[in-house]
Design an enzyme around this catalytic site. Structure first.
Site, PDB file in Angstrom:
ATOM      1  CG  HIS A   1      -5.559   4.018   1.149  1.00  0.00           C
ATOM      2  ND1 HIS A   1      -4.705   2.844   0.577  1.00  0.00           N
ATOM      3  CD2 HIS A   1      -6.421   3.984   0.438  1.00  0.00           C
ATOM      4  CE1 HIS A   1      -6.279   2.011   0.304  1.00  0.00           C
ATOM      5  NE2 HIS A   1      -6.970   2.878   0.036  1.00  0.00           N
TER       6      HIS A   1
ATOM      7  CB  SER B   1      -9.176   0.400   0.258  1.00  0.00           C
ATOM      8  OG  SER B   1      -8.787   0.480  -0.940  1.00  0.00           O
TER       9      SER B   1
ATOM     10  CG  ASP C   1      -2.326   0.555   1.047  1.00  0.00           C
ATOM     11  OD1 ASP C   1      -2.067   1.946   0.641  1.00  0.00           O
ATOM     12  OD2 ASP C   1      -3.342  -0.238   1.019  1.00  0.00           O
TER      13      ASP C   1
END
Length: 758
Positions: free
Chosen positions: A78, A388, A26
């Site tokens: 994220h 996600s 990620d």
């Protein structure tokens, strides 16, 4: 955690995922966050990792990676949010498996996207570091199982790594939007379910009936405003209250409510500031989720976004007799909100199936409005939505399962099968709670990790993809019917008796005619006819017994719903429910298409494909066009007077080797695929051997996660690349139809360009 049994597993079994390693491919992880251990390296919660890109990397050829050894996420967020869902642990928030060991493999910079070779490098490093599970909250919609990152993920699963990936956030685009790497065989693709309740920033009103309103802003912390009056920007000169033309001076010291649209947020904020407003509240102009109004001015007043529904509620209050009593406060602590869509599929969650009728998503988990960790410099916590978020939830659940059951080389298959058969079917929602959501939306249903760990029955396979009417298993004497088999294994030392029930789900239609993809699928309550029999019996079953530590083979015959027209290619499906004599329930999802997917056109839309100039105007048989080549060569002209003497295919043009176009792509009339042509080609024999793959920009990985050499070499001397001699040519574009055989010419959809003279 109550929705999925995570809280009960942790409380009753004292299972926290300890001893399991989970890799996060990620944007890195802010390991300085107290909930994520506060350090990096040996003895830390984030013990492994690498930065493959650096802060300034944008992906897609816009910048070059600047790798280093520190995978800390300080500027994206994220990956830190994903990691928190998997395994955060502090007084404010706990992830699914709070004692797992984490690996941070940074493949995204502060902004932008990434590239396939970088992503695969991160996957490889995670494998070499010994990760038991790899989470990939990334991907592109409407992809294929053969796409490089999906193929690499499938290879990792073959080597015993549980790979979990997001299904995608393209629920507004219709069906056929399953993304890679989740499409890879034995990769667990995860759809999203909305949480029943969620925590978010909000403000409250001091009125007769207390009201809490959720808001979002681009600031990292909650607003600190108390007992401020709210006023609408509506006036005689601005009846809609857009706030684009200046505001009444009487708004001094108040919070101003404006409607989104007509001008930028900067303009609205500047006008409110000139009018003396304390802050600006912008309500949405469409029925959608809460949004973030982005303001670029450094000296702007605070600006927050709320939903259209809440904005309209405020307008009603402000137009009433007690408008002056509408006073708001913005507490620094989070407010808990009930979610009206809680327990149903999230609106953004992508629909399947896979492009060749793969049953995707595999399972669903909470992903709508999830609060988790965020980089410390960016506020430490944030509520986000997306697959996600649901993917790491399943990755964390997989850690709990492995901690309870032990690791094995068969873990990827076992985890997926147990998660699917113990999942709970999800109802459609939106006022149709009596019907189950389509299988192309929910897959096997909502994860139940407690049921998966406690299960005493194993069903293989755990999903039944019946294919279409022409290519699925056939049943003698039943036109259009499919047969499928599964084995029920009883792991207990006593016999178990199972009752059988069919639970139909909504049928869904993704195409209108041959080409047009519906952005909102059509649904019908159209149950298939399902007959269940034992393998050694021809009589329909309502129940059957499996001996102690034994297995029984079961066959089902599924006839597509009569009310669905094969020409419309509807997807139908549902569940085979098994309830054992100890009241444990299992569900086996099935899915099929009533129609022939193989016959659906790919390249024969009127006017498309076409060979175009750079200005996108099509070439035809009656014009002459010249093109400049990258290397010294004769010009190429469009010439309609003479056919090539030999129509045999010579080879493949460089940089056109395998283009992965999704199921939606032939509905995009302005879609163009550009590649540089330098007058050379790769001979067919070498191309078929997979000598290069321009989807990747680096040499083959050490682990050979992809077949062949991934480096394209312009080497005329050894015959890999050949310079075209002068002559007449056509370009041929071809696409293999679903379920097609590469060696059978009739299975290719083919288009020929206008004649070219070189």
């Amino acid at each position: 955690h109550d929705m999925t049994g995570v809280d009960r597993v942790r409380k009753r079994q004292q299972n926290t995922g300890k001893g399991i390693k989970v890799g996060v491919v990620d944007s890195g992880i802010d390991y300085t966050h107290p909930a994520l251990g506060g350090c990096f390296g040996d003895g830390c919660r984030v013990a492994f990792g690498h930065d493959f890109v650096g802060d300034n990397y944008l992906g897609n050829g816009r910048s070059q990676p600047e790798p280093d050894i520190d995978p800390r996420d300080t500027c994206n967020g994220h990956g830190t949010h994903v990691a928190g869902i998997i395994g955060a642990d502090d007084a404010e928030f706990q992830g699914v498996a709070p004692h797992v060991t984490l690996g941070a493999y940074r493949v995204f910079g502060c902004k932008g996207s990434s590239e396939t070779d970088v992503i695969i490098a991160g996957m490889e490093k995670a494998f070499l570091d010994g990760m038991d599970i790899i989470n990939m909250s990334l991907g592109g919609g409407s992809s294929w199982a053969e796409y490089p990152d999906a193929a690499a993920a499938a290879r990792l699963a073959e080597r015993g790594v549980v790979v979990v990936a997001s299904m995608g956030n393209d629920g507004d685009k219709g069906m056929w939007e399953a993304s890679s790497p989740g499409l890879g065989p034995n990769v667990i693709a995860v759809g999203s379910v909305d949480s029943m309740r969620y925590q978010a920033t909000g403000f409250t009103f001091r009125i007769a009936h207390p009201l809490s309103v959720e808001y979002l802003s681009d600031k990292e912390t909650a607003l600190d405003i108390n007992n401020a009056a709210i006023a609408s920007a509506q006036s005689t000169s601005d009846p809609e209250g857009m706030g684009c033309q200046g505001m009444d001076k009487s708004l001094s010291g108040k919070l101003v409510l404006v409607k989104r649209g007509s001008c930028t947020f900067n303009i609205k904020a500047e006008n409110a500031k000139k009018a003396g407003a304390t802050a600006l509240i912008v309500y949405n102009n469409i029925a959608s989720d809460v949004f973030i109004p982005s303001v670029t001015s450094a000296d702007s007043i605070p600006v927050v976004g709320i939903t259209q529904a809440n904005g309209e509620k405020l307008l009603v209050l402000l137009s009433g007799e007690k408008a002056n009593d509408v006073v708001a406060s913005f507490p620094k602590t989070m407010i808990t909100f009930d979610n009206p869509n809680g327990g149903h599929m999230s609106r953004f969650s992508s629909y399947g199936p896979g492009p060749e009728l793969d049953l995707k998503p595999d399972v669903a988990a909470p992903g709508g409005l999830i609060r988790s960790t965020y980089p410390v410099p960016m506020g430490s916590y944030r509520t986000l939505s997306g697959t996600s978020m649901s993917s790491p939830y399943v990755a964390g659940a997989a850690a709990l399962y492995l901690a309870a059951k032990g690791k094995s080389e068969h873990a990827p298959t076992l985890v997926r099968e147990m998660f699917q058969t113990t999942a709970r079917p999800i109802k459609q929602g939106g006022g149709t709670d009596r019907a189950l959501a389509s299988i192309v939306r929910q897959g096997a249903g909502l994860l139940d990790i407690e049921a998966a760990i406690n299960a005493t029955t194993l069903v293989e396979p755990s999903r039944l993809a019946l294919n279409d009417s022409m290519h699925g298993g056939s049943s003698k004497g039943m036109a259009g019917a499919h047969t499928a088999n599964f084995v029920v294994r009883n792991t207990l030392g006593v016999p178990l008796r199972y009752t059988v029930r069919h639970l139909p789900a909504l049928a869904s239609q993704g195409h209108l005619g041959d080409i047009k993809v519906l952005s909102k699928p059509n649904f019908q309550d159209a149950p298939a006819s399902v007959v269940v029999i034992a393998a050694d019996n021809s009589n329909p079953l309502a129940e059957f017994t499996v001996p102690a530590n034994g297995a029984t083979a079961v066959t089902i015959t599924v006839s597509p719903p009569n009310k669905l027209s094969p020409s419309e290619r509807w997807m139908y499906g549902g569940f085979i429910e098994l309830v054992d004599s100890q009241q444990r329930t299992l569900h086996i999802p099935y899915m099929g298409m009533n129609g022939d997917l193989h016959a659906q056109p790919i390249l024969d839309r009127d006017g498309f494909p076409s060979l175009t100039r750079m200005l996108r105007s099509a070439l035809d048989e009656n014009t002459v066009n010249s093109m400049s080549l990258q290397r010294p060569a004769n010009p190429v002209e469009d010439q309609g007077q003479q056919e090539p003497k030999d129509s045999a295919a010579l080879g493949i043009l460089p940089n056109s080797w395998i283009t992965y176009l999704g199921r939606h792509s032939n509905d995009l009339e302005d879609y163009a695929f550009d590649f540089a042509f330098d007058g050379t080609y790769t001979p067919m024999g070498l191309a078929k051997k997979g000598l290069f793959n321009p989807n990747l920009g680096s040499d083959s990985t050490t682990l050979d996660l992809l077949e062949g050499n991934n480096s394209a070499k312009d080497d005329v001397a050894d015959g890999k690349v050949v310079v075209l001699p002068d002559g007449y040519y056509r370009l041929r574009a071809q696409a293999l139809r679903p379920f097609g055989d590469e060696e059978r010419p009739s299975d290719w959809d083919v288009w020929l360009s206008p004649l070219l003279r070189l």
